[in-house]
Design a protein around this motif. Structure first.
Motif, short mmCIF file in Angstrom:
data_model
loop_
_atom_site.label_atom_id
_atom_site.label_comp_id
_atom_site.label_asym_id
_atom_site.label_seq_id
_atom_site.Cartn_x
_atom_site.Cartn_y
_atom_site.Cartn_z
N CYS A 41 0.84 -1.21 0.00
CA CYS A 41 0.00 0.00 0.00
C CYS A 41 0.87 1.25 0.00
O CYS A 41 0.54 2.24 -0.65
CB CYS A 41 -0.92 0.00 1.21
N ASN A 42 1.98 1.21 0.72
CA ASN A 42 2.86 2.38 0.80
C ASN A 42 3.50 2.72 -0.54
O ASN A 42 3.81 3.88 -0.80
CB ASN A 42 3.95 2.16 1.86
N ALA A 43 3.71 1.70 -1.38
CA ALA A 43 4.33 1.94 -2.68
C ALA A 43 3.36 2.62 -3.65
O ALA A 43 3.77 3.18 -4.65
CB ALA A 43 4.83 0.63 -3.27
N ILE A 44 2.07 2.56 -3.33
CA ILE A 44 1.04 3.13 -4.19
C ILE A 44 0.29 4.16 -3.37
O ILE A 44 -0.66 3.83 -2.68
CB ILE A 44 0.05 2.05 -4.66
N ASP A 45 0.68 5.41 -3.45
CA ASP A 45 -0.06 6.41 -2.65
C ASP A 45 -0.88 7.36 -3.51
O ASP A 45 -1.78 8.01 -3.04
CB ASP A 45 0.85 7.16 -1.70
N CYS A 46 -0.59 7.46 -4.77
CA CYS A 46 -1.34 8.30 -5.71
C CYS A 46 -1.53 9.73 -5.20
O CYS A 46 -2.47 10.42 -5.61
CB CYS A 46 -2.70 7.68 -6.04
N GLY A 47 -0.67 10.17 -4.27
CA GLY A 47 -0.76 11.53 -3.77
C GLY A 47 -1.98 11.80 -2.90
O GLY A 47 -2.40 12.93 -2.75
N ARG A 48 -2.55 10.76 -2.35
CA ARG A 48 -3.76 10.88 -1.53
C ARG A 48 -3.44 10.58 -0.07
O ARG A 48 -2.46 9.93 0.25
CB ARG A 48 -4.83 9.88 -1.99
N ALA A 49 -4.33 11.01 0.82
CA ALA A 49 -4.21 10.72 2.25
C ALA A 49 -4.35 9.21 2.48
O ALA A 49 -5.01 8.52 1.71
CB ALA A 49 -5.29 11.46 3.03
N LYS A 50 -3.72 8.74 3.54
CA LYS A 50 -3.75 7.31 3.87
C LYS A 50 -5.18 6.81 4.02
O LYS A 50 -5.52 5.72 3.55
CB LYS A 50 -2.94 7.05 5.14
N SER A 51 -6.05 7.60 4.67
CA SER A 51 -7.43 7.18 4.86
C SER A 51 -8.16 7.03 3.52
O SER A 51 -8.95 6.10 3.33
CB SER A 51 -8.17 8.15 5.77
N SER A 52 -7.89 7.93 2.60
CA SER A 52 -8.49 7.86 1.28
C SER A 52 -8.00 6.61 0.53
O SER A 52 -8.80 5.90 -0.09
CB SER A 52 -8.15 9.11 0.47
N MET A 53 -6.71 6.35 0.62
CA MET A 53 -6.15 5.17 -0.05
C MET A 53 -6.69 3.88 0.56
O MET A 53 -6.99 2.93 -0.16
CB MET A 53 -4.63 5.21 -0.02
N SER A 54 -6.86 3.86 1.88
CA SER A 54 -7.44 2.67 2.53
C SER A 54 -8.83 2.39 1.97
O SER A 54 -9.18 1.23 1.72
CB SER A 54 -7.52 2.88 4.04
N HIS A 55 -9.60 3.44 1.78
CA HIS A 55 -10.94 3.28 1.19
C HIS A 55 -10.84 2.68 -0.20
O HIS A 55 -11.57 1.73 -0.54
CB HIS A 55 -11.65 4.63 1.14
N HIS A 56 -9.96 3.20 -1.04
CA HIS A 56 -9.83 2.70 -2.41
C HIS A 56 -9.38 1.25 -2.44
O HIS A 56 -9.91 0.44 -3.23
CB HIS A 56 -8.87 3.59 -3.22
N PHE A 57 -8.42 0.88 -1.59
CA PHE A 57 -7.99 -0.51 -1.53
C PHE A 57 -9.14 -1.41 -1.08
O PHE A 57 -9.30 -2.52 -1.58
CB PHE A 57 -6.78 -0.68 -0.61
N ARG A 58 -9.94 -0.94 -0.12
CA ARG A 58 -11.07 -1.75 0.37
C ARG A 58 -12.09 -1.97 -0.74
O ARG A 58 -12.59 -3.08 -0.93
CB ARG A 58 -11.74 -1.10 1.58
N VAL A 59 -12.40 -0.93 -1.52
CA VAL A 59 -13.35 -1.07 -2.62
C VAL A 59 -12.82 -2.08 -3.64
O VAL A 59 -13.57 -2.96 -4.11
CB VAL A 59 -13.64 0.30 -3.29
N LEU A 60 -11.55 -1.99 -3.98
CA LEU A 60 -10.96 -2.93 -4.93
C LEU A 60 -10.97 -4.36 -4.38
O LEU A 60 -11.25 -5.31 -5.11
CB LEU A 60 -9.52 -2.52 -5.29
N ARG A 61 -10.69 -4.51 -3.10
CA ARG A 61 -10.70 -5.83 -2.46
C ARG A 61 -12.12 -6.39 -2.41
O ARG A 61 -12.37 -7.54 -2.78
CB ARG A 61 -10.10 -5.72 -1.06
N ASP A 62 -13.08 -5.58 -1.98
CA ASP A 62 -14.47 -6.02 -1.86
C ASP A 62 -15.09 -6.36 -3.21
O ASP A 62 -16.02 -7.17 -3.29
CB ASP A 62 -15.33 -4.95 -1.17
#
Length: 110
Positions: A41-62
């Motif tokens: 996750c740290n290697a892919i931050d897309c310039g976004r806040a950690k909380s925002s990235m956590s949301h995006h990873f969760r959507v992709l996982r779900d």
């Protein structure tokens, strides 16, 4: 770290996959994983806040697009390409091609 839940792909609809891939940030995450292989996750931050990235990873996982595993304190993310290709043949390759990402070696070009 607790184990993360991943849906069985028989329970995932094409609408969920396309919804997950419709967001530009999530599409960029998928493009990067497609190019580089498994990434933290740290290697892919897309310039976004950690909380925002956590949301995006969760959507992709779900949605069944990625699988996340714990590796020490890091979350490692990989595409569920083989499973997605079996469930929705050519879908991921078509989306990545339309987004300008080269298909990894050994994957169908269309």
């Amino acid at each position: 770290m607790r184990a993360l839940k991943h849906p069985h792909l028989r329970d995932v609809s094409v609408e969920h996959v396309l919804h997950a891939l419709s967001d530009p940030v999530r599409l960029e995450i998928v493009r990067q994983i497609a190019r580089e292989g498994e990434c933290s996750c740290n290697a892919i931050d897309c310039g976004r806040a950690k909380s925002s990235m956590s949301h995006h990873f969760r959507v992709l996982r779900d949605s069944g697009v990625i699988r996340t595993r714990n590796d020490g304190t890091a979350h490692m993310n990989a595409l569920r390409r083989e499973e997605l290709d079996a469930r929705f043949p050519g879908l991921l390759s078509a989306v990545l091609a339309a987004a300008g990402a080269a298909a990894p070696e050994g994957s169908p070009a269309d």
